[in-house]
Design an enzyme around this catalytic site. Sequence first.
Site, PDB file in Angstrom:
ATOM      1  N   SER A  49       7.519 -10.781   3.483  1.00 15.97           N
ATOM      2  CA  SER A  49       7.739 -12.228   3.486  1.00 15.97           C
ATOM      3  C   SER A  49       9.226 -12.575   3.529  1.00 15.97           C
ATOM      4  O   SER A  49      10.081 -11.796   3.087  1.00 15.97           O
ATOM      5  CB  SER A  49       7.109 -12.861   2.247  1.00 15.97           C
TER       6      SER A  49
HETATM    7  N1  SAH Z   1       4.353  -9.022  -0.530  1.00 15.74           N
HETATM    8  C1  SAH Z   1       4.372  -8.288   0.698  1.00 15.74           C
HETATM    9  C2  SAH Z   1       3.835  -9.152   1.812  1.00 15.74           C
HETATM   10  C3  SAH Z   1       2.919  -8.414   2.696  1.00 15.74           C
HETATM   11  S1  SAH Z   1       2.066  -9.459   3.874  1.00 15.74           S
HETATM   12  C4  SAH Z   1       5.754  -7.788   0.987  1.00 15.74           C
HETATM   13  O1  SAH Z   1       6.686  -8.344   0.424  1.00 15.74           O
HETATM   14  O2  SAH Z   1       5.928  -6.847   1.757  1.00 15.74           O
HETATM   15  C5  SAH Z   1       0.511  -9.725   3.079  1.00 15.74           C
HETATM   16  C6  SAH Z   1      -0.277  -8.514   2.767  1.00 15.74           C
HETATM   17  O3  SAH Z   1      -1.556  -8.919   2.297  1.00 15.74           O
HETATM   18  C7  SAH Z   1      -0.542  -7.586   3.944  1.00 15.74           C
HETATM   19  O4  SAH Z   1       0.007  -6.328   3.665  1.00 15.74           O
HETATM   20  C8  SAH Z   1      -2.066  -7.532   4.032  1.00 15.74           C
HETATM   21  O5  SAH Z   1      -2.568  -6.255   4.391  1.00 15.74           O
HETATM   22  C9  SAH Z   1      -2.450  -7.896   2.617  1.00 15.74           C
HETATM   23  N2  SAH Z   1      -3.823  -8.379   2.436  1.00 15.74           N
HETATM   24  C10 SAH Z   1      -4.557  -9.227   3.213  1.00 15.74           C
HETATM   25  N3  SAH Z   1      -5.757  -9.435   2.679  1.00 15.74           N
HETATM   26  C11 SAH Z   1      -5.817  -8.700   1.529  1.00 15.74           C
HETATM   27  C12 SAH Z   1      -6.815  -8.501   0.522  1.00 15.74           C
HETATM   28  N4  SAH Z   1      -8.001  -9.091   0.573  1.00 15.74           N
HETATM   29  N5  SAH Z   1      -6.505  -7.684  -0.513  1.00 15.74           N
HETATM   30  C13 SAH Z   1      -5.296  -7.071  -0.605  1.00 15.74           C
HETATM   31  N6  SAH Z   1      -4.323  -7.220   0.322  1.00 15.74           N
HETATM   32  C14 SAH Z   1      -4.582  -8.030   1.369  1.00 15.74           C
END
Ligand code: SAH
Length: 235
Positions: free
Chosen positions: A74
């Site tokens: 993000s």
């Molecule tokens: N906080 C992370 C953001 C990653 S983007 C960072 O700073 O790198 C959002 C993430 O949510 C993705 O990796 C995606 O795979 C995950 N995601 C989507 N649906 C999900 C679910 N039901 N349970 C766990 N993770 C999920």
Amino acid sequence: MTDDNGAQWAGESSELRAARARMVETQLVPRGIACPRVLAAMGEVPRHEFVDPRLVGEAYSDHALPIGHGVTISQPYMVALMTERAAIKPGDRVLEIGAGSGYQSAVLAALGAEVFAIERIDALVAPARARLDRLGYGAQVHLRVGDGSLGWPENAPYAAILVAAAAPQIPQALIDELAPGGRLVIPVGTDAQELRLICRRASGKPSLQADGEGSRGFSEESLLPVRFVPLIGQG
Ligand code: SAH
């Protein structure tokens, strides 16, 4: 290790350190991130360690970056805003859904939280674990593969829950796992999304719906329009 210009990590160039301090001063402070502890955590955590080595030069830029598998780390401002609104105190148990690179987990750990983080993409979890361990945040972060829309009931309730993927509607499990007085920060929507802050009152019925007497156990606030990857799950 932290001073007014943020932390210096062993082996890190002065350019990266300066870029991190600039990120805080030009992207976070002018947009209203004011909590000194959140600013210090953002100035401490080496974001460049959480991106692909080819993207290190962009690690402190004002946008999200790809981390593979169609998902992103993000934007720094979004991490700071969600963290600030979650009002993390040292020792808080915090549930994080969508751990991705592990960057948000590290920021929460830098604030003294005990983090329970869930990521649905198996291949992202081992690298995130390795980074958190290498940087010294590992002992505070429990990280597992799974569907975070179902929550993590074994460690509930949580003082705060942060969700980094947009849900069509707020999963009931997350409402159920919020401690009295707890905060949930979550993007909601499909095409048009908004970031919402849900606070569970210290007393009151643990339901998002008004009960017969009109008292709600929660307050709900819309923070701003956002664009997150979708929350893919059953909850
Ligand atoms: N906080 C992370 C953001 C990653 S983007 C960072 O700073 O790198 C959002 C993430 O949510 C993705 O990796 C995606 O795979 C995950 N995601 C989507 N649906 C999900 C679910 N039901 N349970 C766990 N993770 C999920």
